[in-house]
Design a protein around this motif. Structure first.
Motif, PDB file in Angstrom:
ATOM      1  N   VAL A   1       0.851  -1.190   0.000  1.00  0.00           N
ATOM      2  CA  VAL A   1       0.000   0.000   0.000  1.00  0.00           C
ATOM      3  C   VAL A   1       0.886   1.240   0.000  1.00  0.00           C
ATOM      4  N   THR A   2       0.280   2.379  -0.317  1.00  0.00           N
ATOM      5  CA  THR A   2       0.975   3.653  -0.265  1.00  0.00           C
ATOM      6  C   THR A   2       0.689   4.329   1.065  1.00  0.00           C
TER       7      THR A   2
ATOM      8  N   HIS B   1       5.222   8.154  -0.317  1.00  0.00           N
ATOM      9  CA  HIS B   1       4.903   8.881  -1.540  1.00  0.00           C
ATOM     10  C   HIS B   1       6.196   9.281  -2.248  1.00  0.00           C
TER      11      HIS B   1
ATOM     12  N   ASP C   1      -2.792   5.449   2.969  1.00  0.00           N
ATOM     13  CA  ASP C   1      -3.966   4.671   2.568  1.00  0.00           C
ATOM     14  C   ASP C   1      -4.461   3.802   3.724  1.00  0.00           C
ATOM     15  N   SER C   2      -5.672   3.282   3.567  1.00  0.00           N
ATOM     16  CA  SER C   2      -6.221   2.307   4.509  1.00  0.00           C
ATOM     17  C   SER C   2      -6.165   0.926   3.870  1.00  0.00           C
TER      18      SER C   2
ATOM     19  N   THR D   1      -5.857   2.162   9.327  1.00  0.00           N
ATOM     20  CA  THR D   1      -6.064   3.431   8.636  1.00  0.00           C
ATOM     21  C   THR D   1      -4.811   4.292   8.751  1.00  0.00           C
TER      22      THR D   1
END
Length: 274
Positions: free
Chosen positions: A32-33, A129, A36-37, A98
């Protein structure tokens, strides 16, 4: 001696079984980034009727959440505080995290409350990011008389990324880093007149950022009125010399005009005396 061999063999076999004895359908990788959740799903909901489940994190398998069989209540333990206020455990036993952070990367185990059965192992990687690459020219501070432009594409404070130059859609060159790096850069040399499309791309397994090259903005050639090959000092000298030549030309013109005027006056005086 035989007993020692038997004990050693058993220990080695148990260790190997601990690594390789996990069924492949129990293992799952998640990427995931940051920010994000993500939901790590428990597929074995039947186990909740008999035992309940618990979620642990990291090499020390810190307890972060569990469901009690007796009351079916969701308990967020978050023993080390890193997940406080950011995890939810629903009645199916699935865990939601989250506002993910890079420090959330690691291994998550879901087991029965009695710890007799390993239900699932999640290996999660949270990627930061990515910044947009910056393209500069080594000789962009002044125009160049050379036919080659040296470009540098760079990014700062990144990890687990690949930085690449593309010529059109074809990979031209690349460099990869796995650890946190203050600066990652990649060079490119090309001719000023080249009209191919180049772009610099930074990417990790799930996202990328691209900077397209505009060679006319980054690399500047010399204009016809100014030849950079002479350098700044020589250019100033040439300018001064040109100025002096201009002044001299004006002086000659003035002298010529005055000479003609004096000659005319003398001719007029001679005529009047006659």
């Amino acid at each position: 001696m035989k007993k020692m061999f038997d004990v050693t063999f058993c220990l080695c076999f148990w260790s190997l079984f601990g690594v390789f004895g996990v069924e492949t359908d129990v293992l799952e990788s998640v990427s995931v980034t940051e920010g994000d959740s993500v939901t790590l799903k428990n597929n074995d909901t039947e186990i909740l009727r008999d035992d309940g489940i618990m979620w642990t994190f990291g090499p020390k398998q810190i307890l972060i959440a569990h469901i009690k069989r007796e009351a079916k209540n969701v308990i967020n333990d978050a023993a080390d505080g890193r997940f406080r206020g950011r995890i939810q455990l629903d009645q199916t036993g699935s865990l939601t995290i989250t506002d993910t952070r890079t420090t959330d990367s690691g291994q998550y185990n879901v087991t029965t409350k009695s710890k007799e059965t390993l239900l699932k192992i999640f290996t999660m990687t949270v990627y930061a990011h990515l910044p947009v690459p910056v393209i500069i020219s080594r000789n962009s501070s002044q125009c160049s008389s050379s036919s080659i432009c040296v470009l540098v594409c760079s990014v700062v404070n990144v990890t687990q990324v690949t930085l690449s130059w593309y010529k059109g859609n074809r990979l031209f060159s690349s460099v990869s880093v796995s650890d946190l790096s203050s600066t990652v850069s990649l060079h490119l040399e090309l001719e000023y007149q080249e009209n191919n499309i180049y772009s610099c791309v930074i990417n990790n397994p799930i996202i990328n950022q691209t900077k397209h090259l505009n060679i006319t903005e980054v690399c500047q050639t010399c204009s016809e009125d100014y030849t950079c090959g002479y350098g700044f000092t020589e250019a100033v000298i040439r300018l001064v010399v040109s100025g002096l030549v201009g002044v001299a030309a004006v002086a000659v013109l003035v002298y010529d005009v005055r000479s003609k005027s004096v000659g005319q006056e003398r001719r007029e005086q001679t005529t009047s005396l006659k």
